[in-house]
Design an enzyme around this catalytic site. Sequence first.
Site, PDB file in Angstrom:
ATOM      1  N   ARG A 145      35.906  71.023   6.986  1.00 41.12           N
ATOM      2  CA  ARG A 145      35.136  69.817   6.652  1.00 41.12           C
ATOM      3  C   ARG A 145      35.987  68.547   6.656  1.00 41.12           C
ATOM      4  NH1 ARG A 145      31.641  69.339   1.255  1.00 41.12           N
ATOM      5  NH2 ARG A 145      33.567  69.993   0.245  1.00 41.12           N
ATOM      6  N   ARG A 184      36.454  76.305  -7.691  1.00 43.08           N
ATOM      7  CA  ARG A 184      35.128  75.671  -7.711  1.00 43.08           C
ATOM      8  C   ARG A 184      34.015  76.714  -7.590  1.00 43.08           C
ATOM      9  NH1 ARG A 184      35.747  71.544  -3.016  1.00 43.08           N
ATOM     10  NH2 ARG A 184      33.556  71.074  -3.378  1.00 43.08           N
ATOM     11  N   ARG A 217      38.875  66.100   1.957  1.00 44.35           N
ATOM     12  CA  ARG A 217      38.819  65.945   0.513  1.00 44.35           C
ATOM     13  C   ARG A 217      39.961  66.687  -0.159  1.00 44.35           C
ATOM     14  NH1 ARG A 217      32.655  66.954  -1.319  1.00 44.35           N
ATOM     15  NH2 ARG A 217      33.729  68.133  -2.947  1.00 44.35           N
ATOM     16  N   ARG A 260      24.407  70.381 -12.964  1.00 41.61           N
ATOM     17  CA  ARG A 260      25.334  71.469 -12.667  1.00 41.61           C
ATOM     18  C   ARG A 260      25.575  72.377 -13.851  1.00 41.61           C
ATOM     19  NH1 ARG A 260      28.400  68.985  -8.339  1.00 41.61           N
ATOM     20  NH2 ARG A 260      29.725  70.522  -7.373  1.00 41.61           N
ATOM     21  N   LYS A 296      24.556  71.305   0.794  1.00 42.36           N
ATOM     22  CA  LYS A 296      23.637  70.437   0.045  1.00 42.36           C
ATOM     23  C   LYS A 296      23.671  69.013   0.597  1.00 42.36           C
ATOM     24  CE  LYS A 296      25.754  71.157  -3.879  1.00 42.36           C
ATOM     25  NZ  LYS A 296      26.853  72.026  -3.409  1.00 42.36           N
TER      26      LYS A 296
HETATM   27  P1  AP5 Z   1      28.304  70.014   2.764  1.00 40.92           P
HETATM   28  O1  AP5 Z   1      26.927  69.614   3.182  1.00 40.92           O
HETATM   29  O2  AP5 Z   1      29.335  68.965   2.612  1.00 40.92           O
HETATM   30  O3  AP5 Z   1      28.222  70.939   1.472  1.00 40.92           O
HETATM   31  P2  AP5 Z   1      27.914  70.596  -0.031  1.00 40.92           P
HETATM   32  O4  AP5 Z   1      27.075  71.713  -0.564  1.00 40.92           O
HETATM   33  O5  AP5 Z   1      27.383  69.214  -0.172  1.00 40.92           O
HETATM   34  O6  AP5 Z   1      29.397  70.740  -0.591  1.00 40.92           O
HETATM   35  P3  AP5 Z   1      30.211  69.885  -1.620  1.00 40.92           P
HETATM   36  O7  AP5 Z   1      31.615  70.410  -1.568  1.00 40.92           O
HETATM   37  O8  AP5 Z   1      30.039  68.427  -1.404  1.00 40.92           O
HETATM   38  O9  AP5 Z   1      29.560  70.319  -2.916  1.00 40.92           O
HETATM   39  P4  AP5 Z   1      30.187  70.329  -4.270  1.00 40.92           P
HETATM   40  O10 AP5 Z   1      28.978  70.663  -4.994  1.00 40.92           O
HETATM   41  O11 AP5 Z   1      31.330  71.180  -4.603  1.00 40.92           O
HETATM   42  O12 AP5 Z   1      30.881  68.891  -4.341  1.00 40.92           O
HETATM   43  P5  AP5 Z   1      30.502  67.594  -5.125  1.00 40.92           P
HETATM   44  O13 AP5 Z   1      30.911  66.466  -4.311  1.00 40.92           O
HETATM   45  O14 AP5 Z   1      29.100  67.650  -5.624  1.00 40.92           O
HETATM   46  O15 AP5 Z   1      28.805  71.128   3.813  1.00 40.92           O
HETATM   47  C1  AP5 Z   1      30.117  71.681   3.720  1.00 40.92           C
HETATM   48  C2  AP5 Z   1      30.707  71.792   5.146  1.00 40.92           C
HETATM   49  O16 AP5 Z   1      29.953  72.757   5.888  1.00 40.92           O
HETATM   50  C3  AP5 Z   1      30.623  70.489   5.953  1.00 40.92           C
HETATM   51  O17 AP5 Z   1      31.755  70.409   6.773  1.00 40.92           O
HETATM   52  C4  AP5 Z   1      29.336  70.646   6.791  1.00 40.92           C
HETATM   53  O18 AP5 Z   1      29.389  69.911   7.987  1.00 40.92           O
HETATM   54  C5  AP5 Z   1      29.328  72.152   7.034  1.00 40.92           C
HETATM   55  N1  AP5 Z   1      27.968  72.720   7.086  1.00 40.92           N
HETATM   56  C6  AP5 Z   1      26.879  72.319   6.371  1.00 40.92           C
HETATM   57  N2  AP5 Z   1      25.810  73.086   6.692  1.00 40.92           N
HETATM   58  C7  AP5 Z   1      26.248  74.005   7.602  1.00 40.92           C
HETATM   59  C8  AP5 Z   1      25.622  75.086   8.295  1.00 40.92           C
HETATM   60  N3  AP5 Z   1      24.348  75.395   8.128  1.00 40.92           N
HETATM   61  N4  AP5 Z   1      26.389  75.803   9.150  1.00 40.92           N
HETATM   62  C9  AP5 Z   1      27.678  75.536   9.342  1.00 40.92           C
HETATM   63  N5  AP5 Z   1      28.349  74.515   8.723  1.00 40.92           N
HETATM   64  C10 AP5 Z   1      27.627  73.751   7.849  1.00 40.92           C
HETATM   65  O19 AP5 Z   1      31.441  67.741  -6.409  1.00 40.92           O
HETATM   66  C11 AP5 Z   1      32.843  67.629  -6.328  1.00 40.92           C
HETATM   67  C12 AP5 Z   1      33.414  67.658  -7.735  1.00 40.92           C
HETATM   68  O20 AP5 Z   1      32.908  66.533  -8.493  1.00 40.92           O
HETATM   69  C13 AP5 Z   1      33.058  68.889  -8.580  1.00 40.92           C
HETATM   70  O21 AP5 Z   1      33.936  69.960  -8.331  1.00 40.92           O
HETATM   71  C14 AP5 Z   1      33.175  68.321  -9.987  1.00 40.92           C
HETATM   72  O22 AP5 Z   1      34.522  68.237 -10.397  1.00 40.92           O
HETATM   73  C15 AP5 Z   1      32.651  66.904  -9.844  1.00 40.92           C
HETATM   74  N6  AP5 Z   1      31.206  66.805 -10.109  1.00 40.92           N
HETATM   75  C16 AP5 Z   1      30.253  66.388  -9.224  1.00 40.92           C
HETATM   76  N7  AP5 Z   1      29.035  66.441  -9.789  1.00 40.92           N
HETATM   77  C17 AP5 Z   1      29.218  66.917 -11.041  1.00 40.92           C
HETATM   78  C18 AP5 Z   1      28.344  67.225 -12.099  1.00 40.92           C
HETATM   79  N8  AP5 Z   1      27.008  67.073 -11.985  1.00 40.92           N
HETATM   80  N9  AP5 Z   1      28.871  67.695 -13.259  1.00 40.92           N
HETATM   81  C19 AP5 Z   1      30.190  67.853 -13.395  1.00 40.92           C
HETATM   82  N10 AP5 Z   1      31.093  67.598 -12.421  1.00 40.92           N
HETATM   83  C20 AP5 Z   1      30.611  67.139 -11.246  1.00 40.92           C
END
Ligand code: AP5
Length: 215
Positions: free
Chosen positions: A127, A171, A160, A88, A13
């Site tokens: 990552r 997760r 991270r 979410r 994402k």
């Molecule tokens: P990346 O693009 O970083 O993936 P992502 O989907 O953004 O993953 P996140 O881990 O950031 O999502 P998340 O939803 O768990 O975390 P968030 O920060 O929102 O890609 C991942 C890796 O793969 C990278 O190394 C990239 O280079 C690689 N990659 C990408 N595309 C690729 C491809 N096509 N092929 C190969 N490799 C590829 O949330 C973290 C925490 O915050 C949550 O667990 C929760 O505790 C809290 N939180 C955040 N938002 C909320 C909410 N709305 N409500 C409640 N808690 C929340």
Amino acid sequence: MRLILLGAPGAGKGTQAEMLTKLYDIPCISTGNIFREHISNNTELGQKAKAYMDEGKLVPDSLVIELVKSRITQDDCKNGMIFDGFPRTIPQAEALDVMLKELSIPIDFVINVDVPDELIVDRMSGRTVCPSCGASYHKVNKVETVAGKCDLCGETLIQRDDDRAETVKKRLDVYHEQTEPLIAYYKAQGKVLDIDGVGTVEEVRDRVKKALGVK
Ligand code: AP5
């Protein structure tokens, strides 16, 4: 343009959001990045969020909703925005509907990036992220130009805390239980663009652009 990026943790994402913010010249609202910024500044919100994030749990809806409410009324959102990692839960989606209705700005599309769980674990373990601007990299799939430094702002890249294998599993469970139902929620509104998230970053980018009708 107002977009929501849906998908499991590590589905890509944030990677696609980075491309879309440049394409449409609109900000990306990543609740995860906002929480990580609060954690690094040791704010009260950051301390509260950290306890949940480290365990792979969701931060309570009330905290997230207040944060987004104050963010979307800022000046830079007047031409649109991309939500990455929000909503979410169904209560978050319902709260967003109310907020956007009050501002008379509907969501245009919900981009659902679909990646199987087995691939997710591999993506997370490779990552690194920029603690300053939130950009993400991968040791094989998206390598930075200067080793260990962010291409966008030059900051030193880190891993991270919540990318440990056991936290990633938690997760993913949370995603399937609480976030996946949002696909049906937005399908009922006719807004979902399903994107196959397997393939290179560029292949997925091209699928997203095609689905949005962009060359
Ligand atoms: P990346 O693009 O970083 O993936 P992502 O989907 O953004 O993953 P996140 O881990 O950031 O999502 P998340 O939803 O768990 O975390 P968030 O920060 O929102 O890609 C991942 C890796 O793969 C990278 O190394 C990239 O280079 C690689 N990659 C990408 N595309 C690729 C491809 N096509 N092929 C190969 N490799 C590829 O949330 C973290 C925490 O915050 C949550 O667990 C929760 O505790 C809290 N939180 C955040 N938002 C909320 C909410 N709305 N409500 C409640 N808690 C929340």
